[in-house]
Write a protein that holds these residues in place. Structure first.
Motif, PDB file in Angstrom:
ATOM      1  N   ILE A 302       0.901  -1.109  -0.165  1.00 39.37           N
ATOM      2  CA  ILE A 302       0.207  -0.238   0.099  1.00 39.37           C
ATOM      3  C   ILE A 302       0.685   1.118   0.144  1.00 39.37           C
ATOM      4  O   ILE A 302       0.530   2.224  -0.591  1.00 39.37           O
ATOM      5  N   ASN A 303       1.962   1.342   0.720  1.00 38.03           N
ATOM      6  CA  ASN A 303       2.828   2.469   0.564  1.00 38.03           C
ATOM      7  C   ASN A 303       3.352   2.713  -0.553  1.00 38.03           C
ATOM      8  O   ASN A 303       3.338   3.957  -1.219  1.00 38.03           O
ATOM      9  N   TYR A 304       3.797   1.688  -1.364  1.00 38.57           N
ATOM     10  CA  TYR A 304       4.414   1.871  -2.880  1.00 38.57           C
ATOM     11  C   TYR A 304       3.322   2.284  -3.730  1.00 38.57           C
ATOM     12  O   TYR A 304       3.530   3.416  -4.711  1.00 38.57           O
ATOM     13  N   VAL A 305       2.042   1.808  -3.417  1.00 38.80           N
ATOM     14  CA  VAL A 305       1.077   2.466  -4.542  1.00 38.80           C
ATOM     15  C   VAL A 305       0.779   3.611  -4.198  1.00 38.80           C
ATOM     16  O   VAL A 305       0.361   4.363  -5.104  1.00 38.80           O
ATOM     17  N   ASN A 306       0.456   3.771  -2.823  1.00 38.73           N
ATOM     18  CA  ASN A 306       0.222   5.263  -2.646  1.00 38.73           C
ATOM     19  C   ASN A 306       1.089   6.334  -2.935  1.00 38.73           C
ATOM     20  O   ASN A 306       0.662   7.394  -3.519  1.00 38.73           O
ATOM     21  N   LEU A 307       2.552   6.196  -2.722  1.00 41.95           N
ATOM     22  CA  LEU A 307       3.478   7.036  -3.276  1.00 41.95           C
ATOM     23  C   LEU A 307       3.358   7.029  -4.875  1.00 41.95           C
ATOM     24  O   LEU A 307       3.593   8.177  -5.351  1.00 41.95           O
ATOM     25  N   SER A 678       4.021   1.732   7.945  1.00 38.47           N
ATOM     26  CA  SER A 678       2.585   2.522   7.906  1.00 38.47           C
ATOM     27  C   SER A 678       3.336   4.206   7.966  1.00 38.47           C
ATOM     28  O   SER A 678       2.475   5.019   7.213  1.00 38.47           O
ATOM     29  N   CYS A 679       3.828   4.339   8.887  1.00 41.05           N
ATOM     30  CA  CYS A 679       4.396   5.662   9.190  1.00 41.05           C
ATOM     31  C   CYS A 679       5.354   6.402   8.092  1.00 41.05           C
ATOM     32  O   CYS A 679       5.324   7.460   7.696  1.00 41.05           O
ATOM     33  N   LEU A 680       6.085   5.526   7.385  1.00 42.44           N
ATOM     34  CA  LEU A 680       6.871   5.646   6.089  1.00 42.44           C
ATOM     35  C   LEU A 680       6.138   6.220   5.165  1.00 42.44           C
ATOM     36  O   LEU A 680       6.320   7.313   4.476  1.00 42.44           O
ATOM     37  N   GLY A 681       4.997   5.401   4.768  1.00 40.49           N
ATOM     38  CA  GLY A 681       4.057   5.861   3.934  1.00 40.49           C
ATOM     39  C   GLY A 681       3.368   7.076   3.987  1.00 40.49           C
ATOM     40  O   GLY A 681       3.211   8.121   3.238  1.00 40.49           O
ATOM     41  N   LEU A 682       3.016   7.404   5.249  1.00 42.09           N
ATOM     42  CA  LEU A 682       2.342   8.559   5.770  1.00 42.09           C
ATOM     43  C   LEU A 682       3.325   9.742   5.656  1.00 42.09           C
ATOM     44  O   LEU A 682       3.095  10.977   5.185  1.00 42.09           O
TER      45      LEU A 682
END
Length: 789
Positions: A302-307, A678-682
């Motif tokens: 999800i992180n990768y997709v979001n960014l 999760s925080c990395l993505g945020l």
């Protein structure tokens, strides 16, 4: 073409270092932890699968008692195997294993205590595929004084010498000749011993004169782990029913209801993860860990997709120019897939390095002996499943989105991601934090339950008490007790004929006035002296304690559960018969937990035994070392040449919950990793949001907006998603933990405080993550952001 794709992907990775680091860090953590958990799951599921006959091997479980006393035991009596081979069709082979008493073995100047030895039948090596190094597997015990040892045990005693033919002396008395050396039992084997002796040694203990004439007539001792090899195609249930009829015929004093009771045959492949009664306690943990592995990998994806989707606006012109100069949509799709592959390739290398570095600590926490062997096909199976699954989950949507821009609109700056795409990204962020919130709540509940079972009063005082087996001291017990009581640091001394913690001594040989003639009753039994109940501070509810006189040998004390299940009204003074001893009930004690809090309190009968083999010493705490030193001196006086070993009851009690403690620690770690990812993505999304709002923030500051209002502006949308995650994740976590807690008879209540605390933690972590970029954007000089306008 492919080379050009990789070159372009590498340039893009180097150009956007901040986002590349966030993506690679998130993927590395996700892949490393995900694969570590999957390796653990694979190890748990692989137990006993290495035997060629696994599908045809079953453990025999005893099913005795009636009504509320009905129990299923994972052991059986010794005659079960003998009669099964003679009288039960379909039983091709049978083997019995029973644990041996702890003994000291010596060879020349080496003297070592062995606590992991057993007696077994020769058929063990015909049924199971344990690898022989030296010796004859067809004749493992040439005589009764033979012993089979593992490779590591052989090295421990004999070094590089040939162990076969060497003599080991047990307790300075009996000699045993090494007849074979086998490879160490695999870590994923339910059968695991260091020494194996012939079952004939157990049979020799019967002289034909006692109540039990021989081993094969002793239907009262349920202390033998028994395995059957069943002919393929043979129905299993009738075997258990046939066995219970054989027992009823040969041991009519064990009252059984033939309609309710039968021996249960449990497949070998299930005995590690399922208890004898079918409770999936181990499998439940495996399923939970598998879910956690998937969640962590999904959070990383999800992180990768979001960014990727969030930054797609920045790459819109790049894509449009490529299309104008002739790039096809499929080529652009392939370009972005290659970029994802590159990210994953780098992350995978870092993940392997990280796994190698932390594997020793992971093994220490989990109690395993795993290692990352890249030549093992099973390891690559896990790696392949992990990589392919996460790669597909994280690459397809961003690649489709980035390759679908319309060139003219993008070059004119008129392209937007659209409501659907923004909504999709919000859904992903919410999903990510739902997982994180759920793991936080799970961790809090597990932590509170473990704290509860550590601190719950078990009904006796185990603090500052250590115990040890007396050996030769038992013959001089009165003198030893008196001398210890006079030592500094010793408050009291008592003895018993069995451990209080995890007492597994049971019998069906109990009778009382008013007992139903057709019912069977399984009860725990414990022999103690008159000092035991006061020392352990076990509460006496009615009647009296033993007084230490000879007549106490015909007296019994019951616990509350025993009184309730027997149905004895006003038990003081009533008749009770325990095996061959007829006596009177003189007391009733409050229930106390001798086993794990996962198990209900069992009925227990306490009898007088002033010469028990186990000594308990209550220390003052401050001078505990002096008490241990005094016990050591006495031990060396009466047991010269034998090592002194003792255990504090707190440690023994804690060992009952090793699995739960490990689960708790691992969940703490996994939750922390999930939150970090999760925080990395945020952080990446907050940084991107601050970048695209740079000019808006500059204008607002020129018009007089405060720092706090700008921080609120940047943060509020993220915090709304986090709050939504808490609302969605809380009921999911409640359901999962409610199911987990059901495996404990004694458990905490899941109250609103846990959810409030989890919510505050989640919001706090999100605020800390977002505020860094929000404040940075809010305090920036607006002149710089507006200079280009």
């Amino acid at each position: 073409m492919i080379k050009n794709y990789f070159k372009t992907a590498w340039r893009n990775l180097i150009k956007n270092k901040f986002y590349s680091v966030i993506n690679i860090a998130g993927l590395t953590l996700g892949l490393a932890i995900g694969m570590l958990i999957l390796l653990w799951v694979q190890d748990e599921l692989s137990f006993d699968s290495f035997h060629t006959k696994t599908k045809n091997i079953y453990r025999v479980n005893s099913y005795l008692g009636s009504g509320s006393t009905k129990r299923i035991w994972d052991n059986a009596q010794a005659p079960v195997a003998t009669y099964a081979l003679k009288e039960v069709p379909g039983v091709k082979n049978a083997v019995r294993i029973t644990h041996a008493y702890n003994s000291v073995f010596g060879y020349k100047d080496k003297l070592l205590k062995e606590e992991n030895a057993a007696y077994t039948d020769p058929s063990l090596f015909r049924m199971f595929d344990f690898r022989w190094i030296k010796g004859d597997a067809t004749n493992p015990f040439p005589n009764d004084q033979s012993v089979i040892i593992t490779q590591s045990t052989a090295k421990k005693y004999f070094g590089e010498e040939d162990a076969v033919g060497k003599v080991l002396q047990q307790d300075h008395k009996d000699n045993y000749t090494v007849s074979g050396v086998i490879a160490d039992f695999p870590d994923n084997s339910s059968i695991n011993y260091d020494m194996l002796f012939s079952m004939n040694l157990v049979a020799r203990e019967y002289n034909g004169k006692g109540f039990w004439k021989s081993l094969d007539s002793n239907w009262g001792n349920f202390g033998y782990t028994t395995f059957f090899e069943i002919q393929p195609g043979t129905p299993i249930k009738p075997i258990g029913e046939k066995l219970i009829r054989i027992q009823a015929k040969n041991a009519p004093w064990i009252k059984v209801n033939l309609k309710e009771n039968a021996y249960q045959l449990q497949p070998l492949s299930t005995i590690h993860l399922y208890q004898a009664d079918g409770t999936a306690s181990g499998m439940q943990t495996v399923n939970i860990f598998l879910i956690v592995a998937v969640l962590i990998l999904l959070i990383a994806c999800i992180n990768y997709v979001n960014l990727s989707t969030a930054r797609s606006m920045i790459r819109a012109k790049e894509v449009s120019i490529r299309k104008i100069v002739g790039a096809q949509k499929t080529q652009l799709f392939a370009q972005f897939i290659i970029e994802t592959v590159l990210f994953f390739g780098i992350a995978l290398v870092f993940a392997f390095v990280l796994i190698t570095l932390i594997m020793p600590y992971y093994n220490q926490i989990s109690g395993k002996h795993m290692h990352l062997n890249l030549t093992d096909p099973a390891v690559w199976k896990i790696v392949s499943v992990t990589i392919i699954g996460t790669l597909l989950a994280s690459s397809v949507y961003p690649s489709i989105l980035l390759s679908s821009f319309e060139p003219l609109k993008a070059l004119k700056g008129k392209i937007t991601l659209g409501v659907g795409n923004v909504t999709f990204r919000k859904i992903l962020v919410t999903t990510q934090f739902v997982f994180s919130v759920t793991l936080i709540i799970v961790t809090l509940v597990i932590g509170r339950q473990l704290k509860y079972i550590r601190e719950k009063d078990p009904g006796y005082d185990r603090s500052q008490v250590f115990s040890f087996q007396m050996g030769e001291m038992q013959k001089h017990q009165d003198v030893v007790k008196a001398e210890l009581r006079n030592q500094p640091g010793v408050e009291a001394v008592t003895s018993s004929d069995n451990k209080l913690v995890n007492n597994r001594n049971t019998t069906a040989g109990v009778d009382w006035d008013g007992k139903d003639a057709n019912s069977s009753f399984i009860i725990h039994h414990l022999g103690i002296d008159e000092k035991f109940i006061p020392l352990m501070k076990i509460k006496l509810l009615a009647g009296n304690n033993f007084s230490g006189v000879k007549s106490d040998s015909a007296h019994f004390i019951l616990n509350e559960t025993a009184v309730k299940l027997t149905g004895i009204k006003k038990p003081i003074g009533k008749r009770l018969k325990l095996q061959e001893t007829e006596g009177t009930i003189i007391g009733v004690v409050k229930d106390f937990n001798t086993a794990s809090l996962k198990e209900r309190i069992e009925p227990t009968v306490i009898y007088y035994e002033p010469k028990g083999y186990l000594l308990y010493v209550k220390t003052t705490g401050r001078n505990a070392a002096k008490a241990v030193a005094a016990a050591t001196r006495l031990w060396n006086q009466y047991n010269p040449g034998f090592p002194f070993e003792y255990n504090f009851m707190d440690e023994e009690y804690g060992n009952l919950y090793k699995t739960e403690q490990r689960t708790g620690v691992l969940f703490n770690i996994f939750s922390a990793i999930a939150i970090i990812i999760s925080c990395l993505g945020l952080l990446g999304l907050a940084t991107y949001t601050a970048q695209i709002m740079t000019k808006e923030i500059g204008i607002r500051k020129v018009l007089g907006a405060s720092v706090s209002s700008i921080v609120t502006l940047v943060s509020k949308d993220f915090l709304k998603l986090v709050l939504l995650s808490i609302i969605i994740g809380s009921p999911i976590a409640w359901y999962a933990m409610n199911k987990w807690l059901q495996s404990f008879v004694y458990r905490i209540d899941i109250n609103w405080v846990i959810f409030l605390l989890a919510g505050l933690i989640s919001v706090g972590i999100a605020l800390i993550t977002i505020s860094f970029q929000s404040i940075k954007a809010a305090v920036a000089n607006p002149v710089k952001s507006l200079r280009s306008e």
